[in-house]
Design a protein around this motif. Structure first.
Motif, PDB file in Angstrom:
ATOM      1  N   TYR A   1       0.978  -0.923   0.120  1.00  0.00           N
ATOM      2  CA  TYR A   1      -0.146  -0.083  -0.123  1.00  0.00           C
ATOM      3  C   TYR A   1       0.471   1.453   0.199  1.00  0.00           C
ATOM      4  CZ  TYR A   1      -0.899  -0.042   4.836  1.00  0.00           C
ATOM      5  OH  TYR A   1      -0.484  -0.535   6.579  1.00  0.00           O
TER       6      TYR A   1
ATOM      7  N   HIS B   1     -12.053  -6.832  12.026  1.00  0.00           N
ATOM      8  CA  HIS B   1     -11.449  -5.767  10.686  1.00  0.00           C
ATOM      9  C   HIS B   1     -10.475  -7.001  10.260  1.00  0.00           C
ATOM     10  CE1 HIS B   1      -9.757  -3.851   7.978  1.00  0.00           C
ATOM     11  NE2 HIS B   1     -10.474  -2.929   7.533  1.00  0.00           N
TER      12      HIS B   1
ATOM     13  N   HIS C   1     -18.352  -4.419   5.684  1.00  0.00           N
ATOM     14  CA  HIS C   1     -17.998  -5.508   3.791  1.00  0.00           C
ATOM     15  C   HIS C   1     -19.340  -6.225   3.697  1.00  0.00           C
ATOM     16  CE1 HIS C   1     -14.024  -4.709   5.531  1.00  0.00           C
ATOM     17  NE2 HIS C   1     -14.172  -3.380   4.278  1.00  0.00           N
TER      18      HIS C   1
ATOM     19  N   ALA D   1      -5.704  -1.443   9.494  1.00  0.00           N
ATOM     20  CA  ALA D   1      -5.346  -3.539   9.202  1.00  0.00           C
ATOM     21  C   ALA D   1      -3.625  -3.564   8.846  1.00  0.00           C
ATOM     22  CB  ALA D   1      -5.958  -3.937   8.285  1.00  0.00           C
TER      23      ALA D   1
ATOM     24  N   TYR E   1      -8.852   4.054   1.971  1.00  0.00           N
ATOM     25  CA  TYR E   1      -8.553   2.943   1.424  1.00  0.00           C
ATOM     26  C   TYR E   1      -9.931   2.865   0.244  1.00  0.00           C
ATOM     27  CZ  TYR E   1      -6.151   0.927   4.189  1.00  0.00           C
ATOM     28  OH  TYR E   1      -5.244   0.314   5.064  1.00  0.00           O
TER      29      TYR E   1
ATOM     30  N   TYR F   1      -9.623 -11.157   2.293  1.00  0.00           N
ATOM     31  CA  TYR F   1     -10.303 -10.371   3.671  1.00  0.00           C
ATOM     32  C   TYR F   1     -11.909 -11.003   3.944  1.00  0.00           C
ATOM     33  CZ  TYR F   1      -6.644  -7.114   3.308  1.00  0.00           C
ATOM     34  OH  TYR F   1      -5.651  -6.951   3.990  1.00  0.00           O
TER      35      TYR F   1
ATOM     36  N   ASP G   1     -14.952   3.176   4.127  1.00  0.00           N
ATOM     37  CA  ASP G   1     -13.412   2.550   3.907  1.00  0.00           C
ATOM     38  C   ASP G   1     -12.349   3.373   3.857  1.00  0.00           C
ATOM     39  OD1 ASP G   1     -12.280   0.585   5.137  1.00  0.00           O
ATOM     40  OD2 ASP G   1     -13.160  -1.098   3.606  1.00  0.00           O
TER      41      ASP G   1
ATOM     42  N   ALA H   1      -8.767  -7.084  -0.383  1.00  0.00           N
ATOM     43  CA  ALA H   1      -9.814  -7.390  -0.114  1.00  0.00           C
ATOM     44  C   ALA H   1     -11.072  -7.903  -1.054  1.00  0.00           C
ATOM     45  CB  ALA H   1     -10.208  -5.931   0.160  1.00  0.00           C
TER      46      ALA H   1
HETATM   47  C1  1WB Z   1      -6.892  -2.195   1.497  1.00  0.00           C
HETATM   48  C2  1WB Z   1      -8.074  -2.236   2.754  1.00  0.00           C
HETATM   49  C3  1WB Z   1      -6.027  -2.414   1.549  1.00  0.00           C
HETATM   50  C4  1WB Z   1      -8.438  -2.688   3.678  1.00  0.00           C
HETATM   51  C5  1WB Z   1      -6.060  -2.681   3.584  1.00  0.00           C
HETATM   52  O1  1WB Z   1      -4.567  -2.446   3.700  1.00  0.00           O
HETATM   53  C6  1WB Z   1      -7.068  -2.882   4.479  1.00  0.00           C
HETATM   54  C7  1WB Z   1      -7.369  -2.475   0.171  1.00  0.00           C
HETATM   55  C8  1WB Z   1      -4.158  -3.000   5.242  1.00  0.00           C
HETATM   56  O2  1WB Z   1      -8.192  -2.245  -0.447  1.00  0.00           O
HETATM   57  O3  1WB Z   1      -6.645  -2.350  -0.595  1.00  0.00           O
HETATM   58  C9  1WB Z   1      -9.456  -1.940   4.304  1.00  0.00           C
HETATM   59  O4  1WB Z   1      -9.273  -2.448   5.476  1.00  0.00           O
HETATM   60  O5  1WB Z   1     -10.651  -2.014   4.832  1.00  0.00           O
END
Ligand code: 1WB
Ligand code: MN
Length: 347
Positions: free
Chosen positions: A53, A183, A236, A87, A309, A207, A306, A203
């Motif tokens: 990320y 989560h 979600h 997360a 993201y 996830y 969210d 995700a």
């Molecule tokens: C994503 C979504 C990535 C979440 C994350 O990395 C967390 C993503 C820790 O959409 O790529 C999240 O919290 O929903």
């Protein structure tokens, strides 16, 4: 934007440099953890394409509160973010580091909430792998810091909350009368194999599998007979669990009859109804929302973005347009969050 509804976004991610830096370190050691696909390069940001990320520019959004987040909330009429450490939280760190960083993150989160009491409330972190210290931190987070609930990023070292070692945490949540938001993080080690390809760890699919499985473990284990007042929130759009609820309930009773599932006082459908609430985080789908409300009741569904993201604008535009009565929309947009997270009424 018309202030017709109080808009409380309930799964909004945030971080602090100390946690991001420690996550960056975990990604430099050899490990099979599926989380590393996303966590890779989180702090130094030089991971390049495919580098988790950092390469997707989420880190700036996670570390920020006032520069971009608040103006964007203002622009789209979002009254409040329910913030929590992103997360996988502190759950990849050793128990001592995790305990320390959870407390630091909770202190910072409380500062933000004190500075902007009408704009932010927070879900506290804790180190599940040190359950007694976690329970003490949970008490501190609610009683001293004034936070509103808890977040656990699914498994810890591939173990789930039905494991009796975690009962002090569940006892604390029940005694403090605050929900635990489960989560996602990437799937636990033994669950990871088929999710390693095609981005399925993410995700997109992994996830939801991880958290859905976690929720079903909690229900089938009989945990909620021991903790009847425990409230679990999953995001979600319910991680699909309630879409399976009829079949889970039917097949669980068969599994109980043939001795492969523990006998429980209530059915799986009854536990889901009593002990769970869901959020819409990242699922902007009229049909899924309509099903959810009809299946588990409008009082059990909360809106979420969210962030960072997923972008704010479509989450608000979708909820504004989705065909619900104003009374129901007011519950999903904010009323249910006020009740479930004990958020003071507006004004
Ligand atoms: C994503 C979504 C990535 C979440 C994350 O990395 C967390 C993503 C820790 O959409 O790529 C999240 O919290 O929903
Ligand atoms: Mn999220």
């Amino acid at each position: 934007m018309a202030a017709k509804f109080r808009r409380i976004a309930t799964e909004e991610a945030w971080s602090i440099p100390e946690v991001a830096k420690e996550l960056g370190k975990t990604s430099r050691y050899p490990s099979n953890s599926l989380d590393l696909l996303l966590v890779k390069g989180v702090y130094d940001g030089d991971a390049g394409p495919g580098g988790g990320y950092a390469s997707m520019h989420f880190l700036d959004g996670l570390l920020d509160v006032e520069k971009t987040r608040l103006p964007q909330m203002d622009q789209y009429g979002v009254d409040m973010h329910v913030l929590a450490l992103t997360a996988p939280g502190v759950q990849m760190f050793d128990a001592d580091t995790a305990t320390e960083l959870a407390a630091l993150a909770n202190d910072r989160l409380a500062e933000i909430c004190r500075k902007h009491p009408t704009r932010f409330v927070g879900l506290a972190s804790m180190a599940p792998h040190s359950p007694k210290r976690a329970a003490r931190e949970m008490e501190r987070a609610i009683n001293d810091l004034g936070l509103n609930g808890f977040m656990i990023n699914s498994h810890t070292n591939s173990e789930y909350l039905d494991n009796p070692k975690y009962w002090p945490i569940l006892e604390a949540a029940e005694a403090l009368d605050r929900p635990i938001y489960i989560h996602p993080r990437a799937a636990s080690d033994l669950f990871a194999g088929p999710l390693r390809d095609y981005g399925m760890d993410s995700a997109m699919w992994g996830y939801g599998m991880e958290v859905g499985t976690h929720a079903v473990r909690m229900m089938t284990s009989g945990l909620f007979d021991r903790f009847p007042k425990l409230k679990i929130v999953i995001g979600h759009m319910g991680e699909a669990v309630h879409f399976w609820l009829w079949r889970i309930t039917f097949m669980n009773s068969r599994a109980q009859r043939i001795g492969r599932a523990p006998k429980t006082e209530l059915t799986m459908a009854e536990y889901f109804q009593r002990n769970f609430a869901i959020t819409t985080s990242g699922v902007e789908d009229d049909l899924a929302l309509d099903y959810s409300i009809r299946k588990i009741g409008v009082d059990n569904v909360m809106w979420a973005i969210d962030y960072p993201y997923q972008p704010t604008a479509p989450a608000v535009e979708w909820m504004n347009k989705t065909p619900l009565s104003d009374a129901d929309k007011a519950k999903v947009y904010g009323g249910n969050a006020e009740r479930i997270f004990k958020i003071a009424p507006a004004g």
